[in-house]
Write an enzyme that holds these catalytic residues in place. Structure first.
Site, PDB file in Angstrom:
ATOM      1  N   GLU A 129      18.097 117.933  55.952  1.00  0.00           N
ATOM      2  CA  GLU A 129      19.073 117.276  55.101  1.00  0.00           C
ATOM      3  C   GLU A 129      20.071 118.216  54.516  1.00  0.00           C
ATOM      4  OE1 GLU A 129      16.177 113.803  53.977  1.00  0.00           O
ATOM      5  OE2 GLU A 129      17.187 114.758  52.422  1.00  0.00           O
ATOM      6  N   CYS A 142      24.771 120.740  48.804  1.00  0.00           N
ATOM      7  CA  CYS A 142      23.390 121.280  48.484  1.00  0.00           C
ATOM      8  C   CYS A 142      22.807 121.508  49.955  1.00  0.00           C
ATOM      9  CB  CYS A 142      22.699 120.140  47.946  1.00  0.00           C
ATOM     10  SG  CYS A 142      21.058 120.393  47.563  1.00  0.00           S
ATOM     11  N   CYS A 149       8.627 121.954  53.853  1.00  0.00           N
ATOM     12  CA  CYS A 149       8.442 123.087  52.693  1.00  0.00           C
ATOM     13  C   CYS A 149       7.043 123.469  53.010  1.00  0.00           C
ATOM     14  CB  CYS A 149       8.921 122.535  51.674  1.00  0.00           C
ATOM     15  SG  CYS A 149       8.840 123.917  50.464  1.00  0.00           S
ATOM     16  N   CYS A 153       5.605 120.702  45.430  1.00  0.00           N
ATOM     17  CA  CYS A 153       5.888 120.362  44.027  1.00  0.00           C
ATOM     18  C   CYS A 153       5.542 118.629  44.023  1.00  0.00           C
ATOM     19  CB  CYS A 153       7.316 120.455  43.923  1.00  0.00           C
ATOM     20  SG  CYS A 153       7.539 122.375  43.963  1.00  0.00           S
ATOM     21  N   CYS A 156       8.473 116.138  44.237  1.00  0.00           N
ATOM     22  CA  CYS A 156       9.695 116.056  45.479  1.00  0.00           C
ATOM     23  C   CYS A 156       9.143 115.542  46.717  1.00  0.00           C
ATOM     24  CB  CYS A 156       9.740 117.869  45.339  1.00  0.00           C
ATOM     25  SG  CYS A 156      10.708 118.192  47.006  1.00  0.00           S
ATOM     26  N   GLU A 225      11.836 126.318  50.452  1.00  0.00           N
ATOM     27  CA  GLU A 225      11.926 127.258  49.457  1.00  0.00           C
ATOM     28  C   GLU A 225      12.872 128.559  50.033  1.00  0.00           C
ATOM     29  OE1 GLU A 225      11.012 128.424  45.938  1.00  0.00           O
ATOM     30  OE2 GLU A 225      12.221 129.904  46.829  1.00  0.00           O
ATOM     31  N   SER A 256      18.221 128.401  44.215  1.00  0.00           N
ATOM     32  CA  SER A 256      17.153 127.614  43.415  1.00  0.00           C
ATOM     33  C   SER A 256      15.765 127.935  43.714  1.00  0.00           C
ATOM     34  CB  SER A 256      17.181 126.164  43.161  1.00  0.00           C
ATOM     35  OG  SER A 256      16.202 125.667  42.587  1.00  0.00           O
ATOM     36  N   ASN A 357      13.931 110.764  40.274  1.00  0.00           N
ATOM     37  CA  ASN A 357      14.160 109.691  40.747  1.00  0.00           C
ATOM     38  C   ASN A 357      13.068 109.187  41.983  1.00  0.00           C
ATOM     39  OD1 ASN A 357      15.623 108.101  42.801  1.00  0.00           O
ATOM     40  ND2 ASN A 357      17.021 109.705  43.730  1.00  0.00           N
ATOM     41  N   CYS A 400      16.342 114.837  47.280  1.00  0.00           N
ATOM     42  CA  CYS A 400      15.881 115.863  48.365  1.00  0.00           C
ATOM     43  C   CYS A 400      14.778 115.161  49.368  1.00  0.00           C
ATOM     44  CB  CYS A 400      15.490 116.958  47.806  1.00  0.00           C
ATOM     45  SG  CYS A 400      14.861 118.208  49.110  1.00  0.00           S
TER      46      CYS A 400
HETATM   47  S1  SF4 Z   1      10.802 121.396  45.198  1.00  0.00           S
HETATM   48 FE1  SF4 Z   1      11.747 122.826  46.836  1.00  0.00          FE
HETATM   49  S2  SF4 Z   1       9.953 124.175  46.856  1.00  0.00           S
HETATM   50 FE2  SF4 Z   1       8.898 122.301  45.700  1.00  0.00          FE
HETATM   51  S3  SF4 Z   1       8.342 121.158  47.401  1.00  0.00           S
HETATM   52 FE3  SF4 Z   1      10.087 120.412  47.110  1.00  0.00          FE
HETATM   53  S4  SF4 Z   1      11.482 121.679  48.534  1.00  0.00           S
HETATM   54 FE4  SF4 Z   1       9.691 122.728  48.519  1.00  0.00          FE
END
Ligand code: SF4
Length: 427
Positions: A129, A142, A149, A153, A156, A225, A256, A357, A400
């Site tokens: 994306e 972005c 990933c 997290c 996320c 990441e 980031s 969100n 995201c």
């Molecule tokens: S915040 Fe970034 S590093 Fe953490 S799971 Fe989501 S995409 Fe991966």
């Protein structure tokens, strides 16, 4: 003349998260099914090498590489036929052997607040994306660095996906090129004067002066990441920052990280962009839960790496991202502890408070507006900027990972199993 091109050596496979590519991925040459080589993402000297390997005299290869590079990054041209300063007979020779690619657009969405979001597909069929967020004084793209990933997290949505592979430099810079295509930001054919004007507007840092462009800033904050795909991210950002490339100032680019401590200094030294850190919690217990890489690199280690980040200063502050999760990380005590930590490490900091969100299957709720305001006030009263990010693109699920996973619904049990696998991999 039709010399076969060498394929690049593939890095070895790594089963767990690490600072080297976690999975095998081609580095600087993207091989196409039709045998042509994608030039997007290659530095200019590499293009010259490839032209020489394909049969051009070294001097001619260097000249053609300079011309082609200019057409790619200054003019956004993808068709060799449009490269008018290259001999007419030369253009089909190039087109037979090379291509200037773009990621394929699978879905394109436009929010009522102007936010635009794209689901893109790599040449080998993987989806990722990209989001464009226009504001009054800037337009921020972005950009994603990986498909999926390795990290998990807990707030996320991308963290609920497995890592498929790293994006190549061409696929990363290709997002910026595609955004400029979509925003109509390339000089039109016959506007050579505009191209020259654009060149003149590049300041000595390699950045645009205020020239009315919509895409002014880039954040490496999309899927993945970036410090786990360091070489490819670096390669792509070098093209973005190159005065002969896309010529965007490093001051307008932010990377980031969730806290890949061993790569942070290298990032500052070798890429030199602004740093943002996904902090999200101030105690070991909470950060271990919501940003599990904390079990590997703890808060103190992370903040020390921030204090040591090359180039950070009061004029180039480090951004600390903090997602507001109800009854998890949002008390007055958490806010005071955040201030204490930032002072203890003497960090030139700003704090970005992000209202959570929620997405289907998320186990957290967003803090109340009143709680977020109070949290922000405590930090602000300590003399640290702590704006609350306005949610953008909610009508198009712009957070995201949401577009990609809307077609990939996993059960709670599957999500938990995947989270356990990733945490075991972190060690
Ligand atoms: S915040 Fe970034 S590093 Fe953490 S799971 Fe989501 S995409 Fe991966």
């Amino acid at each position: 003349m039709d010399t076969p091109l060498p394929t690049s050596p593939l890095p070895t496979s790594m089963p767990i998260a690490g600072h080297i590519d976690p999975v095998v991925t081609a580095r600087d040459i993207t091989a196409r099914a039709d045998g042509r080589v994608d030039l997007l993402g290659l530095p200019r000297p590499r293009i010259a090498e490839i032209f020489a390997e394909a049969g051009l005299e070294p001097k001619q290869a260097k000249l053609r590489a300079k011309q082609v590079y200019h057409w790619i990054y200054h003019r956004g041209v993808t068709d060799f036929e449009a490269m008018t300063d290259i001999a007419k007979t030369m253009r089909p020779w190039l087109a037979e052997r090379f291509v200037i690619g773009r990621p394929e657009i699978v879905v394109s969405q436009h929010s009522e607040d102007g936010t635009r979001k794209w689901l893109l597909r790599t040449d080998d069929g993987h989806e990722f994306e990209m989001v464009f967020i226009p504001d009054a004084d800037r337009g921020t793209l972005c950009v994603s660095s990986q498909v999926g990933c390795t990290l998990n997290c807990r707030f996320c949505h991308t963290g609920t996906m497995r890592l498929v592979r790293n994006l190549t430099p061409g696929e990363i810079v290709g997002q910026v090129m595609l955004a400029r295509d979509a925003l109509g930001e390339w000089p039109k054919a016959g506007q050579a004067d505009l191209a020259a004007l654009t060149d003149d507007l590049v300041d000595d840092e390699g950045g645009y002066s205020p020239d009315g462009r919509l895409l002014t800033n880039i954040v490496m904050m999309g899927m993945g990441e970036p410090l786990y795909n360091f070489d490819n991210v670096k390669g792509a950002l070098k093209l973005v920052m190159d005065g002969d490339g896309l010529a965007l100032s490093k001051r307008r680019i932010t990377l980031s990280t969730s806290g890949v401590v061993p790569m942070m200094e290298k990032c500052g030294e070798e890429i030199g962009v602004n740093l943002a850190v996904s902090l999200h919690a101030v105690t070991k217990e909470v950060r271990d839960e919501i940003v599990p890489i904390n079990r590997k690199y703890g808060i103190e280690e992370l903040l020390q790496a921030c204090a040591d980040y090359p180039g950070a200063s009061n004029s180039r502050r480090i951004t600390f991202e903090y997602v507001m999760l109800k009854d998890k990380n949002d008390t007055d005590e958490h806010a005071h502890e955040l201030v204490r930590l930032l002072r203890q490490y003497n960090l030139p900091a700003k704090v970005n408070l992000i209202p959570f969100n929620p997405w289907p299957g998320a186990i957290y709720e967003c803090s109340t507006p009143e709680r977020i305001r109070q949290f922000s006030n405590i930090i602000f009263e300590a003399g640290i900027s702590a704006p609350v990010r306005t949610p953008r693109g909610r009508d198009i699920d712009a957070a995201c990972g949401q577009l990609k996973t809307s077609a990939q619904k996993m059960s709670r049990a599957e999500l938990d199993r995947l989270a356990e696998e990733k945490q075991a991999a972190l060690g």
